[in-house]
Enzyme design. Structure first.
Site, PDB file in Angstrom:
ATOM      1  N   ASP A 110       0.788  -1.228   0.000  1.00  0.00           N
ATOM      2  CA  ASP A 110       0.000   0.000   0.000  1.00  0.00           C
ATOM      3  C   ASP A 110       0.827   1.289   0.000  1.00  0.00           C
ATOM      4  OD1 ASP A 110       0.909  -0.608   2.541  1.00  0.00           O
ATOM      5  OD2 ASP A 110      -0.856   0.156   3.560  1.00  0.00           O
ATOM      6  N   GLU A 196      11.825  -3.484  12.623  1.00  0.00           N
ATOM      7  CA  GLU A 196      12.929  -2.988  11.813  1.00  0.00           C
ATOM      8  C   GLU A 196      14.227  -3.022  12.611  1.00  0.00           C
ATOM      9  OE1 GLU A 196      10.045  -1.486  12.332  1.00  0.00           O
ATOM     10  OE2 GLU A 196       9.091  -1.053  10.397  1.00  0.00           O
TER      11      GLU A 196
HETATM   12  N1  UDP Z   1      -0.251  -7.763   5.545  1.00  0.00           N
HETATM   13  C1  UDP Z   1      -0.353  -9.144   5.522  1.00  0.00           C
HETATM   14  N2  UDP Z   1      -1.238  -9.756   6.392  1.00  0.00           N
HETATM   15  C2  UDP Z   1      -2.000  -9.052   7.271  1.00  0.00           C
HETATM   16  C3  UDP Z   1      -1.867  -7.639   7.299  1.00  0.00           C
HETATM   17  C4  UDP Z   1      -0.977  -7.030   6.427  1.00  0.00           C
HETATM   18  O1  UDP Z   1       0.300  -9.809   4.732  1.00  0.00           O
HETATM   19  O2  UDP Z   1      -2.778  -9.656   8.029  1.00  0.00           O
HETATM   20  C5  UDP Z   1       0.685  -7.092   4.617  1.00  0.00           C
HETATM   21  C6  UDP Z   1       0.075  -5.905   3.861  1.00  0.00           C
HETATM   22  O3  UDP Z   1      -0.491  -6.335   2.636  1.00  0.00           O
HETATM   23  C7  UDP Z   1       1.281  -4.988   3.678  1.00  0.00           C
HETATM   24  C8  UDP Z   1       2.151  -5.285   4.902  1.00  0.00           C
HETATM   25  O4  UDP Z   1       1.730  -6.561   5.381  1.00  0.00           O
HETATM   26  O5  UDP Z   1       2.007  -5.301   2.499  1.00  0.00           O
HETATM   27  C9  UDP Z   1       1.998  -4.256   6.005  1.00  0.00           C
HETATM   28  O6  UDP Z   1       0.635  -4.195   6.397  1.00  0.00           O
HETATM   29  P1  UDP Z   1      -0.138  -2.810   6.508  1.00  0.00           P
HETATM   30  O7  UDP Z   1       0.097  -2.019   5.262  1.00  0.00           O
HETATM   31  O8  UDP Z   1      -1.554  -3.083   6.875  1.00  0.00           O
HETATM   32  O9  UDP Z   1       0.626  -2.154   7.740  1.00  0.00           O
HETATM   33  P2  UDP Z   1       0.811  -0.626   8.133  1.00  0.00           P
HETATM   34  O10 UDP Z   1       0.490   0.231   6.949  1.00  0.00           O
HETATM   35  O11 UDP Z   1      -0.142  -0.418   9.251  1.00  0.00           O
HETATM   36  O12 UDP Z   1       2.231  -0.523   8.540  1.00  0.00           O
HETATM   37 MN    MN Z   2       0.764  -0.090   4.986  1.00  0.00          MN
END
Ligand code: UDP
Ligand code: MN
Length: 246
Positions: A110, A196
């Site tokens: 995203d 990280e």
């Molecule tokens: N993701 C995943 N499983 C989950 C939630 C998230 O594989 O149950 C993936 C999501 O598609 C993205 C990454 O992990 O590529 C980080 O997730 P997210 O963008 O929701 O996290 P944030 O933006 O809150 O850091």
């Molecule tokens: Mn994200």
């Protein structure tokens, strides 16, 4: 020949998934010598992602591993198992030959990536870092650089983190990944926001980091997040005459 950029993208099934992957593929397709490692958070490969990748026009590897249910909690780190599956694949693939030049980075599905970012990370020798926009409750976070070295972090959140940087803010050379075969993302003892740091600690030091993006003064990647879709008017039963993949 250019070093290959390996992008590890964890992804999971939800209404916006195909839209996110489409946007990401449109970016990656403009980057030379990029290999996309897409890791689905599922027990099997989905039909949607399989057929998407078949038409994406990108060198890719399609992996899958489900997140154990006990780890599906809003306050726990996401995509740990998926990133590790990508790392395992990379190590497996390069176990017999001496490594071709390569650079790995973690590309959430995203986020928003400028093309300049790939030029910057391509020259990573060990571990490189750069600013990330729209993250940590601020317009941006960035490594603070003095005389070409990282000396601290501009961040609004948990400044005590050894590496106060988002997943989108660093890249690692393939050589470093291979010479640290045990470096992985940890579930046990991992606090929120420490993924990280826990990972980078295993492979580098702050002194060793290579600042990119004009000594970390330019934002080339944004931690954008997609709004949850409103499906309030979805019919309870299938009403349309066709079955459409969205
Ligand atoms: N993701 C995943 N499983 C989950 C939630 C998230 O594989 O149950 C993936 C999501 O598609 C993205 C990454 O992990 O590529 C980080 O997730 P997210 O963008 O929701 O996290 P944030 O933006 O809150 O850091
Ligand atoms: Mn994200």
């Amino acid at each position: 020949r250019l070093p290959t950029i390996y992008a590890i993208t964890p992804t999971y099934s939800r209404p916006v998934q195909k839209a996110e992957l489409t946007r990401l593929a449109n970016t990656f397709r403009q980057v030379a010598q990029l290999h996309w490692i897409l890791v689905e958070d599922r027990a099997t490969r989905s039909e949607l992602v399989s057929s998407f990748l078949a038409r994406a026009g990108l060198p890719n590897t399609h992996l899958h591993v489900p997140t154990p249910r006990r780890y599906k909690r809003p306050w726990l780190p996401r995509a740990t198992e998926q990133r590790n599956a990508g790392l395992a694949w990379l190590r497996q693939r390069h176990q017999h030959q001496s490594a071709q030049p390569g650079v790995l980075f973690f590309a959430d599905d995203d986020n928003t990536y400028s093309l300049e970012l790939f030029q910057e990370m391509r020259t990573t020798r060990k571990v490189s870092v750069w600013p990330v926009g729209l993250v940590g409750g601020r317009r941006y976070e960035r490594p603070l650089v003095k005389n070409g070295k990282v000396v601290g972090w501009y961040t609004g959140w948990r400044e005590d983190r050894p590496f106060a940087i988002d997943m989108a803010g660093f890249a690692v050379s393939l050589q470093v990944i291979l010479s640290n075969p045990k470096a992985v993302f940890k579930r046990r003892g991992s606090q929120p926001g420490m993924q990280e740091s826990d990972f980078l600690k295993q492979i580098t030091t702050v002194e060793e980091l290579e600042p990119k993006a004009n000594n970390c003064t330019k934002v080339l990647v944004w931690h954008t997040r997609t709004e949850k879709v409103n499906l309030a008017n979805e019919p309870k039963y299938h009403l349309d005459t066709v079955n459409i993949e969205v």
